[in-house]
Write an enzyme that holds these catalytic residues in place. Structure first.
Site, PDB file in Angstrom:
ATOM      1  N   GLY A  13      -3.508 -24.593  23.005  1.00 60.03           N
ATOM      2  CA  GLY A  13      -4.088 -23.337  23.490  1.00 60.03           C
ATOM      3  C   GLY A  13      -4.670 -23.507  24.886  1.00 60.03           C
ATOM      4  O   GLY A  13      -5.595 -22.803  25.277  1.00 60.03           O
ATOM      5  N   GLY A  14      -4.118 -24.467  25.628  1.00 58.74           N
ATOM      6  CA  GLY A  14      -4.488 -24.623  27.034  1.00 58.74           C
ATOM      7  C   GLY A  14      -5.960 -24.918  27.266  1.00 58.74           C
ATOM      8  O   GLY A  14      -6.478 -24.671  28.345  1.00 58.74           O
ATOM      9  N   SER A  33       0.875 -29.356  22.769  1.00 59.28           N
ATOM     10  CA  SER A  33       0.377 -28.802  24.028  1.00 59.28           C
ATOM     11  C   SER A  33      -1.005 -29.375  24.336  1.00 59.28           C
ATOM     12  O   SER A  33      -1.136 -30.603  24.361  1.00 59.28           O
ATOM     13  CB  SER A  33       0.376 -27.269  23.932  1.00 59.28           C
ATOM     14  OG  SER A  33       0.220 -26.698  25.196  1.00 59.28           O
TER      15      SER A  33
END
Ligand SMILES: *[C@@H]1O[C@H](CO)[C@@H](O)[C@H](O)[C@H]1NC(C)=O
Ligand SMILES: *[C@@H]1O[C@H](CO)[C@@H](O)[C@H](O)[C@H]1NC(C)=O
Ligand SMILES: *[C@@H]1O[C@H](CO)[C@@H](O)[C@H](O)[C@H]1NC(C)=O
Ligand SMILES: *[C@@H]1O[C@H](CO)[C@@H](O)[C@H](O)[C@H]1NC(C)=O
Length: 545
Positions: free
Chosen positions: A127-128, A207
């Site tokens: 989720g960055g 991620s």
């Protein structure tokens, strides 16, 4: 008579079986921090312990490091996985969350016994570093717990509460990573009570979660894992980490109406605002990201330098399963309107953010990249897949290769490399944005690892096969440090670890195929580019300094 004996045998068998059963894990568990009551799952043979708090955010310093939650008074009812740290969540685009969010969820197969503990797999969401949460809305455990492993999913702070980074011991940076560290320590201390083996822990993430997992390898803290699974994101992603900086925080306070040039005043003002107003104001300042922390006495440091400057002694003998999708940046650049492409200065922007080139060098490099990826064409929709390739290579694929090299230099154990390229009905991101062309996008593989709550249809036969293959490979890796201990009907290909000059990888599509060196021509271009410009990476520090 014969029938009677058979009945007796069945009766004895049932009695024994249910005895065994009662010796297996109860839903009331006695841990070092007190009694925790979970519940039986309805979609499989396992128990769930939801929303166990492992850390506390300090009220007078919500941007600072969290502290261990400590002991429960009485029985803790672990039946709620809805906790979410402050953020604008991506599904309804609403500002949600509270700082009472440092919770974890534990999913325990009924096969768990206290005397034969099961290996443990710990999930860190992506989720960055701005969004994400661990609950079953996205990360339903049913495909993993079938494989006799314990799954744990962990919340950590994101955005300003997780990654504000100041030259100030109160907010030294990387608080979100330190939340994860607290969770890993909690797991180490307590997972035994759930039938888990605290000496057999694999971390995995996608991620920002993959990046997190990689940073746990680089950090100087104690090693709380055996093996790692790193999906679509490593610490070598360019322009990812920054340095302590106060302007952003002073500006954030100003957006909420508090003008000051004094950092401490800004911080104490922000600490008193509601989390939702702070999250709303974040839309007007650049996001907070991981950072290289300054030194302070008695403050635990998580990132001490840019990872390419560091050795990783913790990597020794760690087995690593790592990979990415075949079209990482698809969704970002596909099917946009003409203005989007016309204004895209992507070669210049990416290179100047990550490298310390003079303007003449930069213009030169931009030219070579243009020639390589789009020839003499202008950037228009016709070039969209070349642009996607460039950005995917720069942001994910080549960083993954550089990470693999780094792990090898540091004597890691076996490294298993995959490329996920399957297009089915559960590609997490492509489905959401309704894109049908191209390969598999960033995060698409998540739908084949987890039971996503809003994907209500039974998986198609082919999707189920991909789920069965991936979760079996991942679980084998957790159990045996090898994804394919033996060839089977389900897993008919021997997934070899990478060797020197033999970059084996498993292509995960509707079939599994062992191949070598993905995108070899593009990657050779990047190898040369990095070899030539290695020392110009922002943050590069000569070893002799
Ligand atoms: C988004 O809204 C739907 C419908 O109200 C709800 O079921 C769902 O849980 C929400 N999702 C998140 C992540 O909050
Ligand atoms: C690219 O754009 C420029 C400026 O609009 C134009 O002069 C040139 O002909 C274009 N080149 C190509 C190959 O289309
Ligand atoms: C998704 O895209 C396809 C083809 O581009 C289109 O036919 C379909 O209506 C779209 N579905 C939704 C839900 O937007
Ligand atoms: C960029 O290069 C200059 C001149 O070589 C150097 O002084 C500066 O520290 C470098 N900046 C970074 C961020 O590495």
């Amino acid at each position: 008579m014969f029938l009677k004996i058979q009945f007796i045998v069945i009766f004895i068998y049932l009695t024994l079986f249910s005895k065994c059963h009662s010796k297996s894990l109860d839903t009331l568990v006695n841990t070092k921090v007190g009694l925790i009551r979970g519940l039986k799952a309805e979609d499989g043979e396992y128990s769930m312990f939801l929303g166990i708090p492992f850390g506390k955010v300090e009220e007078n310093n919500p941007f600072g490091p969290s502290i261990p939650y400590g002991h429960f008074d009485g029985v803790f009812d672990a039946n709620d996985d809805s906790a979410i740290c402050p953020q604008t969540e991506e599904f309804n685009n609403t500002i949600v969350g509270s700082l009472d969010c440092l919770h974890l969820n534990i999913y325990v197969p009924n096969s768990a016994k206290t005397n034969a503990p099961l290996p443990v797999l710990v999930w860190i969401y992506g989720g960055g570093f701005q969004i994400g949460f661990a609950g079953r809305f996205l990360y339903g455990p049913k495909y993993f717990v079938r494989h006799d492993i314990i799954l744990v999913t962990v919340n950590y702070r994101v955005g300003p509460y997780g990654f504000m980074c100041l030259n100030d011991p109160k907010v030294p940076g990387n608080q979100g990573f330190k939340d994860q560290l607290l969770a890993l320590r909690w797991i180490k201390d307590n997972i035994g009570s759930f039938g888990g083996n605290s000496d057999k822990v694999t971390l995995f993430g996608e991620s920002a979660g993959g990046i997190s997992v990689d940073y746990h390898l680089f950090s100087k803290q104690e090693k709380l894992f055996n093996n790692l699974i790193i999906q679509s994101g490593t610490s070598f992603l360019p322009s990812l980490i920054g340095e302590p900086e106060e302007t952003r925080t002073i500006n954030l306070a100003a957006k909420l109406g508090f003008e000051t040039t004094d950092l401490n005043e800004a911080l104490s003002f922000l600490g008193k605002q509601s989390t939702s107003s702070v999250i709303l104001a974040m839309r007007q300042v650049p996001r907070y990201l991981p950072c290289v922390e300054n030194d302070f006495d008695d403050v635990e440091k998580f990132i001490s330098d840019y990872p390419f400057n560091l050795d990783i002694p913790k990597a020794k003998d760690v087995a690593i399963l790592i990979g990415h999708t075949d079209d990482e940046r698809l969704v970002l650049h596909v099917n946009k309107n003409p203005d989007y492409y016309e204004n895209l200065n992507i070669f210049y922007d990416k290179l100047s953010n990550a490298f310390n080139f003079t303007s003449i060098e930069l213009a030169d490099m931009v030219k070579y990249f243009r020639h390589f990826y789009i020839g003499d064409e202008n950037i228009t929709i016709k070039e969209q897949f070349n642009i996607i390739d460039f950005d995917s290579d720069f942001t994910y694929v080549h960083p993954t290769l550089r990470s693999i090299e780094k792990y090898k230099e540091n004597d890691a154990g076996d490294i298993f490399y995959y490329v996920f390229s399957y297009n089915g009905d559960r590609n997490f991101v492509k489905k959401r944005v309704n894109i049908t062309i191209g390969g598999a996008a960033h995060a698409d593989e998540i739908g084949y690892l987890f039971d996503i709550s809003y994907m209500k249809d039974e998986p198609s036969h082919e999707d189920q096969l991909v789920i069965d293959r991936m979760t079996t490979l991942w679980a084998n890796f957790v159990k045996y440090s090898k994804p394919m201990p033996e060839i089977s009907d389900l897993l008919p290909v021997d997934w070899k670890p990478v060797e020197d000059n033999l970059l084996h990888y498993l292509e995960i599509d509707s079939e599994l195929t062992l191949k070598k060196r993905p995108f070899n021509k593009r990657m050779a271009f990047w190898d040369l580019f990095y070899r030539h410009n290695y020392k110009l990476q922002k943050g590069y520090r000569s070893r002799n300094n």
